[in-house]
Design a protein around this motif. Structure first.
Motif, PDB file in Angstrom:
ATOM      1  N   GLY A 115       0.793  -1.230   0.000  1.00 26.17           N
ATOM      2  CA  GLY A 115       0.000   0.000   0.000  1.00 26.17           C
ATOM      3  C   GLY A 115       0.825   1.279   0.000  1.00 26.17           C
ATOM      4  O   GLY A 115       0.634   2.142  -0.856  1.00 26.17           O
ATOM      5  N   PRO A 116       1.776   1.437   0.948  1.00 27.97           N
ATOM      6  CA  PRO A 116       2.594   2.661   0.951  1.00 27.97           C
ATOM      7  C   PRO A 116       3.393   2.844  -0.337  1.00 27.97           C
ATOM      8  O   PRO A 116       3.542   3.958  -0.827  1.00 27.97           O
ATOM      9  N   LEU A 117       3.891   1.742  -0.886  1.00 23.37           N
ATOM     10  CA  LEU A 117       4.651   1.818  -2.141  1.00 23.37           C
ATOM     11  C   LEU A 117       3.772   2.295  -3.285  1.00 23.37           C
ATOM     12  O   LEU A 117       4.157   3.190  -4.047  1.00 23.37           O
ATOM     13  N   ILE A 118       2.589   1.710  -3.419  1.00 27.95           N
ATOM     14  CA  ILE A 118       1.694   2.085  -4.519  1.00 27.95           C
ATOM     15  C   ILE A 118       1.277   3.549  -4.391  1.00 27.95           C
ATOM     16  O   ILE A 118       1.243   4.290  -5.384  1.00 27.95           O
ATOM     17  N   ALA A 119       0.957   3.983  -3.171  1.00 28.30           N
ATOM     18  CA  ALA A 119       0.593   5.393  -2.963  1.00 28.30           C
ATOM     19  C   ALA A 119       1.733   6.314  -3.350  1.00 28.30           C
ATOM     20  O   ALA A 119       1.519   7.366  -3.978  1.00 28.30           O
ATOM     21  N   LEU A 158       4.282   9.564  -9.986  1.00 26.34           N
ATOM     22  CA  LEU A 158       3.858   9.370 -11.378  1.00 26.34           C
ATOM     23  C   LEU A 158       2.336   9.348 -11.422  1.00 26.34           C
ATOM     24  O   LEU A 158       1.728   8.282 -11.567  1.00 26.34           O
ATOM     25  N   PRO A 159       1.686  10.509 -11.301  1.00 30.63           N
ATOM     26  CA  PRO A 159       0.224  10.576 -11.143  1.00 30.63           C
ATOM     27  C   PRO A 159      -0.565   9.926 -12.278  1.00 30.63           C
ATOM     28  O   PRO A 159      -1.678   9.450 -12.057  1.00 30.63           O
ATOM     29  N   THR A 160      -0.008   9.907 -13.491  1.00 27.95           N
ATOM     30  CA  THR A 160      -0.766   9.365 -14.626  1.00 27.95           C
ATOM     31  C   THR A 160      -0.417   7.920 -14.950  1.00 27.95           C
ATOM     32  O   THR A 160      -0.844   7.387 -15.966  1.00 27.95           O
ATOM     33  N   MET A 161       0.365   7.281 -14.108  1.00 28.56           N
ATOM     34  CA  MET A 161       0.820   5.932 -14.437  1.00 28.56           C
ATOM     35  C   MET A 161      -0.330   4.932 -14.415  1.00 28.56           C
ATOM     36  O   MET A 161      -1.354   5.108 -13.745  1.00 28.56           O
ATOM     37  N   LYS A 162      -0.150   3.861 -15.154  1.00 29.57           N
ATOM     38  CA  LYS A 162      -1.051   2.707 -15.110  1.00 29.57           C
ATOM     39  C   LYS A 162      -0.298   1.592 -14.404  1.00 29.57           C
ATOM     40  O   LYS A 162       0.751   1.133 -14.862  1.00 29.57           O
ATOM     41  N   LEU A 163      -0.803   1.150 -13.263  1.00 28.99           N
ATOM     42  CA  LEU A 163      -0.135   0.126 -12.470  1.00 28.99           C
ATOM     43  C   LEU A 163      -0.468  -1.264 -13.009  1.00 28.99           C
ATOM     44  O   LEU A 163      -1.631  -1.581 -13.256  1.00 28.99           O
ATOM     45  N   MET A 183      12.092   7.813  -3.099  1.00 30.41           N
ATOM     46  CA  MET A 183      10.978   7.350  -2.268  1.00 30.41           C
ATOM     47  C   MET A 183      11.425   6.724  -0.956  1.00 30.41           C
ATOM     48  O   MET A 183      10.604   6.524  -0.051  1.00 30.41           O
ATOM     49  N   THR A 184      12.699   6.403  -0.834  1.00 31.24           N
ATOM     50  CA  THR A 184      13.181   5.562   0.269  1.00 31.24           C
ATOM     51  C   THR A 184      12.864   6.132   1.649  1.00 31.24           C
ATOM     52  O   THR A 184      12.361   5.419   2.518  1.00 31.24           O
ATOM     53  N   LYS A 185      13.150   7.396   1.873  1.00 29.43           N
ATOM     54  CA  LYS A 185      12.964   7.968   3.212  1.00 29.43           C
ATOM     55  C   LYS A 185      11.525   7.835   3.697  1.00 29.43           C
ATOM     56  O   LYS A 185      11.266   7.342   4.794  1.00 29.43           O
ATOM     57  N   LYS A 186      10.580   8.258   2.858  1.00 31.92           N
ATOM     58  CA  LYS A 186       9.181   8.194   3.266  1.00 31.92           C
ATOM     59  C   LYS A 186       8.695   6.761   3.396  1.00 31.92           C
ATOM     60  O   LYS A 186       7.898   6.425   4.284  1.00 31.92           O
ATOM     61  N   LEU A 187       9.184   5.884   2.512  1.00 33.44           N
ATOM     62  CA  LEU A 187       8.748   4.486   2.575  1.00 33.44           C
ATOM     63  C   LEU A 187       9.248   3.796   3.838  1.00 33.44           C
ATOM     64  O   LEU A 187       8.498   3.060   4.486  1.00 33.44           O
ATOM     65  N   THR A 188      10.521   4.016   4.188  1.00 39.92           N
ATOM     66  CA  THR A 188      11.035   3.394   5.407  1.00 39.92           C
ATOM     67  C   THR A 188      10.302   3.899   6.637  1.00 39.92           C
ATOM     68  O   THR A 188      10.067   3.144   7.581  1.00 39.92           O
ATOM     69  N   GLU A 189       9.898   5.162   6.626  1.00 37.26           N
ATOM     70  CA  GLU A 189       9.095   5.694   7.738  1.00 37.26           C
ATOM     71  C   GLU A 189       7.711   5.040   7.758  1.00 37.26           C
ATOM     72  O   GLU A 189       7.178   4.740   8.831  1.00 37.26           O
ATOM     73  N   SER A 190       7.120   4.814   6.586  1.00 36.20           N
ATOM     74  CA  SER A 190       5.799   4.193   6.511  1.00 36.20           C
ATOM     75  C   SER A 190       5.825   2.761   7.005  1.00 36.20           C
ATOM     76  O   SER A 190       4.856   2.273   7.608  1.00 36.20           O
TER      77      SER A 190
END
Length: 284
Positions: free
Chosen positions: A109-113, A119-124, A275-282
Motif C-alpha cells: 500500500g505505501p509503495l503504490i501510494a 507518477l500521477p498518470t501511471m497505469k499500475l 521514495m526511500t525515506k518516506k517508505l522506510t518511515e511508513s
C-alpha cells in the motif's frame, strides 16, 4: 537568454531546489544531472537580476527574493499544467510492479501510494513470477545478482495461534514447542525450506494439518481454528480470533524486505532513492 525571459523548466528546477534545499536532492527528484539544475537556477537568477539562494556545503538557503518567488513559481507551474491538461491527456505510463508471493498485497500500500504521488498518470500493472517488471517488492534473500536493492524493513517471525487452542496460554515459543503442534505450512515462503531443515535438524516433527498456496489462506485457516502457523510479524495486522506469540530461533531468522530493480536501470534506481525515506518511515 534575453533579459527578463525564463522558461518553465528553470522554474520547475528552482521549486525542486527550494523544496529539497539542495542541488543534489533537486537533481534526483528531477532525474537529471546536477550541473543542469545549477545552470538553470543561475540563468534564472541572471534573468531576474537577483540571487535566489545562499549556497553552502550543507545545502541551499533561500534568500528573501527566493522566498518571494517560490509561491509565484508554484502557481505558474500549476497553471501551465492545467493549460496542458485542458488540451490533451498526458501520456499514460505503465509501471510493472511485482509483489513477492508471500507478501500480502496490503503491504504494498505505501509503495503504490508513493508511486502515484511521483507518477500521477501511471497505469499500475501487478506482474507474476517470470514476467517482466520495473520494480519489485521482495525479500533480500530473493534478490538476484543482476539486481540493485534498497532495504525498507526488517521483521521477526511469530507464532499465530487460534484463541480457542490450548497453546494460546503459552506466552513464548521455542522451536521444540512446535513438536506435535498442529501446523499450517507455508511452502510458498522463500524461507520455508530453511525453516523445514531447521526443524529436521532439531528432530522436531509438527503435526501438519494443512498446506496453502497463498498467505491469505494460511491466515484464514488459523482464524478458523485449524492450526497454528509461523509467519512474519507484519502479516498479523487485522487478524481476528488469533493470539500472537514470539518464537526464539538460535540463528538470525528474520525477513528483510526491500525494493529491487535491474542494476542497469538508472531511472528506477533514482526513483527508488527519491521514495526511500518516506517508505522506510511508513514501514517502520
Amino acid at each position: 537568454m534575453e533579459t527578463g525571459m525564463f522558461d518553465l523548466r528553470a522554474l520547475k528546477y528552482f521549486v525542486a531546489a527550494y523544496e529539497e534545499r539542495s542541488i543534489t536532492g533537486a537533481a534526483k527528484r528531477s532525474y537529471i544531472a546536477q550541473p543542469s539544475i545549477s545552470a538553470a537556477i543561475q540563468n534564472l537568477e541572471s534573468s531576474l537580476g537577483t540571487q535566489l539562494f545562499e549556497r553552502a556545503k550543507n545545502g541551499l538557503t533561500p534568500t528573501a527574493d527566493g522566498e518571494k518567488l517560490y509561491p509565484r513559481a508554484k502557481a505558474l507551474l500549476a497553471e501551465s499544467l492545467a493549460i496542458l491538461h485542458g488540451f490533451r491527456e498526458p501520456p499514460q505510463r505503465e509501471m510493472r510492479v511485482r509483489i513477492q508471493d508471500d507478501l500480502p498485497v496490503h503491504r504494498a500500500g505505501p509503495l503504490i501510494a508513493m508511486l502515484y504521488e511521483h507518477l500521477p498518470t501511471m497505469k499500475l500493472k501487478l506482474t507474476q513470477e517470470g514476467e517482466a517488471f520495473d520494480l519489485k517488492l521482495v525479500s533480500e534473500s530473493c534478490r538476484l545478482d543482476t539486481e540493485w536493492m534498497q532495504l525498507l524493513w526488517e521483521e521477526d517471525y511469530v507464532v499465530i495461534v487460534p484463541d480457542t487452542h490450548p497453546l494460546r496460554f503459552k506466552t513464548h515459543f521455542e522451536l521444540t514447542d512446535l513438536n506435535d503442534a498442529p501446523l499450517i505450512e507455508r511452502p510458498y515462503c522463500v524461507l520455508h525450506q530453511m525453516f523445514t531443515q531447521l526443524l529436521i535438524q532439531k528432530n522436531i516433527r509438527p503435526d501438519i494439518r494443512a498446506s496453502a498456496t497463498r498467505e491469505e489462506a494460511v491466515l484464514g485457516l488459523v482464524e478458523l481454528g485449524v492450526g497454528i502457523s509461523v509467519v512474519p510479524q507484519s502479516h498479523c495486522d487485522g487478524l481476528k480470533n488469533v493470539v500472537i506469540r514470539p518464537i526464539s530461533f538460535e540463528s538470525d531468522f528474520k525477513r528483510r524486505v526491500g525494493l529491487a530493480c535491474a542494476a542497469t536501470n538508472i531511472e528506477m534506481i533514482a526513483l527508488i532513492g527519491s521514495m526511500t525515506k518516506k517508505l522506510t518511515e511508513s514501514y517502520a
